[in-house]
Design an enzyme around this catalytic site. Structure first.
Site, PDB file in Angstrom:
ATOM      1  N   GLY A   1      16.648 -17.730  81.911  1.00  0.00           N
ATOM      2  CA  GLY A   1      15.383 -18.245  81.408  1.00  0.00           C
ATOM      3  C   GLY A   1      15.145 -19.720  81.655  1.00  0.00           C
ATOM      4  O   GLY A   1      15.462 -20.261  82.720  1.00  0.00           O
TER       5      GLY A   1
ATOM      6  N   TYR B   1      11.625 -18.163  62.633  1.00  0.00           N
ATOM      7  CA  TYR B   1      11.709 -18.805  63.948  1.00  0.00           C
ATOM      8  C   TYR B   1      10.728 -19.970  64.043  1.00  0.00           C
ATOM      9  O   TYR B   1      11.083 -21.053  64.518  1.00  0.00           O
ATOM     10  CB  TYR B   1      11.413 -17.768  65.029  1.00  0.00           C
ATOM     11  CG  TYR B   1      11.352 -18.343  66.423  1.00  0.00           C
ATOM     12  CD1 TYR B   1      12.504 -18.786  67.064  1.00  0.00           C
ATOM     13  CD2 TYR B   1      10.140 -18.441  67.105  1.00  0.00           C
ATOM     14  CE1 TYR B   1      12.457 -19.309  68.341  1.00  0.00           C
ATOM     15  CE2 TYR B   1      10.090 -18.965  68.390  1.00  0.00           C
ATOM     16  CZ  TYR B   1      11.240 -19.396  69.001  1.00  0.00           C
ATOM     17  OH  TYR B   1      11.181 -19.921  70.262  1.00  0.00           O
TER      18      TYR B   1
ATOM     19  N   THR C   1      22.436 -26.449  77.249  1.00  0.00           N
ATOM     20  CA  THR C   1      22.910 -25.336  76.431  1.00  0.00           C
ATOM     21  C   THR C   1      22.008 -24.124  76.643  1.00  0.00           C
ATOM     22  O   THR C   1      20.814 -24.241  76.896  1.00  0.00           O
ATOM     23  CB  THR C   1      22.971 -25.708  74.941  1.00  0.00           C
ATOM     24  OG1 THR C   1      21.652 -25.911  74.424  1.00  0.00           O
ATOM     25  CG2 THR C   1      23.815 -26.963  74.719  1.00  0.00           C
ATOM     26  N   GLY C   2      22.609 -22.958  76.544  1.00  0.00           N
ATOM     27  CA  GLY C   2      21.843 -21.729  76.741  1.00  0.00           C
ATOM     28  C   GLY C   2      21.223 -21.647  78.118  1.00  0.00           C
ATOM     29  O   GLY C   2      20.054 -21.263  78.251  1.00  0.00           O
ATOM     30  N   SER C   3      21.998 -21.968  79.144  1.00  0.00           N
ATOM     31  CA  SER C   3      21.426 -22.045  80.494  1.00  0.00           C
ATOM     32  C   SER C   3      21.861 -20.911  81.401  1.00  0.00           C
ATOM     33  O   SER C   3      21.803 -21.016  82.626  1.00  0.00           O
ATOM     34  CB  SER C   3      21.764 -23.384  81.135  1.00  0.00           C
ATOM     35  OG  SER C   3      23.139 -23.688  81.053  1.00  0.00           O
TER      36      SER C   3
ATOM     37  N   GLY D   1      16.573 -22.310  80.365  1.00  0.00           N
ATOM     38  CA  GLY D   1      17.792 -23.092  80.543  1.00  0.00           C
ATOM     39  C   GLY D   1      18.307 -23.027  81.958  1.00  0.00           C
ATOM     40  O   GLY D   1      18.725 -24.045  82.535  1.00  0.00           O
TER      41      GLY D   1
END
Length: 266
Positions: free
Chosen positions: A18, A155, A13-15, A20
């Site tokens: 960066g 965060y 996920t989120g690849s 990912g």
């Protein structure tokens, strides 16, 4: 070392950029079929194209994991090509806010994106792993889970929650061949980090070239035994190892990839 990932299907996920993207590329290089996930079609497509150009196999799924409907869409698209053997929960959101500026609404939004979104994917994909009696769930955490700063508290807290849920999941998966672990990066040199550090470096007396600035910035901000920032590929390598058969006996663990970080001064 051969990681034996051929025939495995991995959703990162989120690849689309960066850590990912680096993880997706390395898993593909090790033989896994990779499902690149993001919200932006062009950026996600570029990562998949790079994997294919290097001889790997990749598909793209798009969707917002912040809602049940979005998670359903991503899971259905990921499973359309076959079972998902590896889930890397990397997607997350970060805003640099003070305690004053981090409103209750911001806390809830950050928790939903950074914690509940990962839970949604676990609930949609891990039951099938359990049925097949093989799977890997890797949660990307961070050093701020245990050494939080005074800033962006919303965060910091979500990183602690990510670490906690990964261990809880490992306990839930007891007596199966499905493992759950955390990879906890230190300060990693991505484009935004380099821009920030080079922008403030000369004024702080760290030097003018990157070769001068990096060791001085590390010493001032993130003192660690290696004396440098980490690289995205180093995080990806830890993920890939945990996905392999060599890591069969590792579950509920947090693997720090932070150069031996002493304490962050950010």
């Amino acid at each position: 070392m051969e990681l034996n990932l051929g025939g495995k299907r991995a959703l990162v996920t989120g690849s689309s950029a960066g850590l990912g993207a680096a993880t997706a590329k390395l898993l593909a290089a090790e033989g896994a079929t990779v499902i690149v996930h993001g919200r932006d079609e062009a950026r996600s497509g570029r990562v998949a194209d790079a994997i294919r150009a290097a001889g790997g196999v990749a598909t793209v799924v798009l969707g917002d994991l912040d809602t049940d409907a979005g998670a359903d869409k991503v899971a259905e698209a990921a499973l359309a090509g076959g079972p998902v053997d590896i889930l890397v929960n990397n997607a997350g959101f970060y805003r640099h806010l003070s305690w004053t500026d981090a409103t209750a609404k911001e806390w809830v939004s950050t928790y939903n994106t950074n914690v509940v979104s990962g839970v949604r994917m676990i609930q949609r994909l891990v039951p099938q792993m359990r049925e097949r009696n093989w799977g890997r769930v890797i949660t990307i955490g961070g050093g701020l889970a245990t050494q939080p700063m005074n800033t962006h508290p919303q965060y910091n807290a979500t990183l602690a929650a990510r670490h906690n849920l990964a261990v809880s999941l490992a306990r839930e998966l007891k007596d199966t061949r499905v493992t759950s672990n955390v990879v906890s990066p230190g300060a990693i040199l991505v484009e935004a980090t380099k821009e920030l550090v080079t922008g403030i470096g000369p004024a702080r007396g760290w030097g003018n070239t990157w070769e001068e600035i990096e060791p001085n910035a590390v010493n001032s901000l993130i003192p660690n035994d290696r004396g440098r920032f980490g690289r995205a590929d180093e995080i990806a390598a830890a993920v890939a190892y945990l996905c392999s058969d060599y890591a069969e006996y590792i579950s509920g663990a947090t693997i720090r990839v932070d150069g031996g970080l002493v304490k962050s001064a950010f």
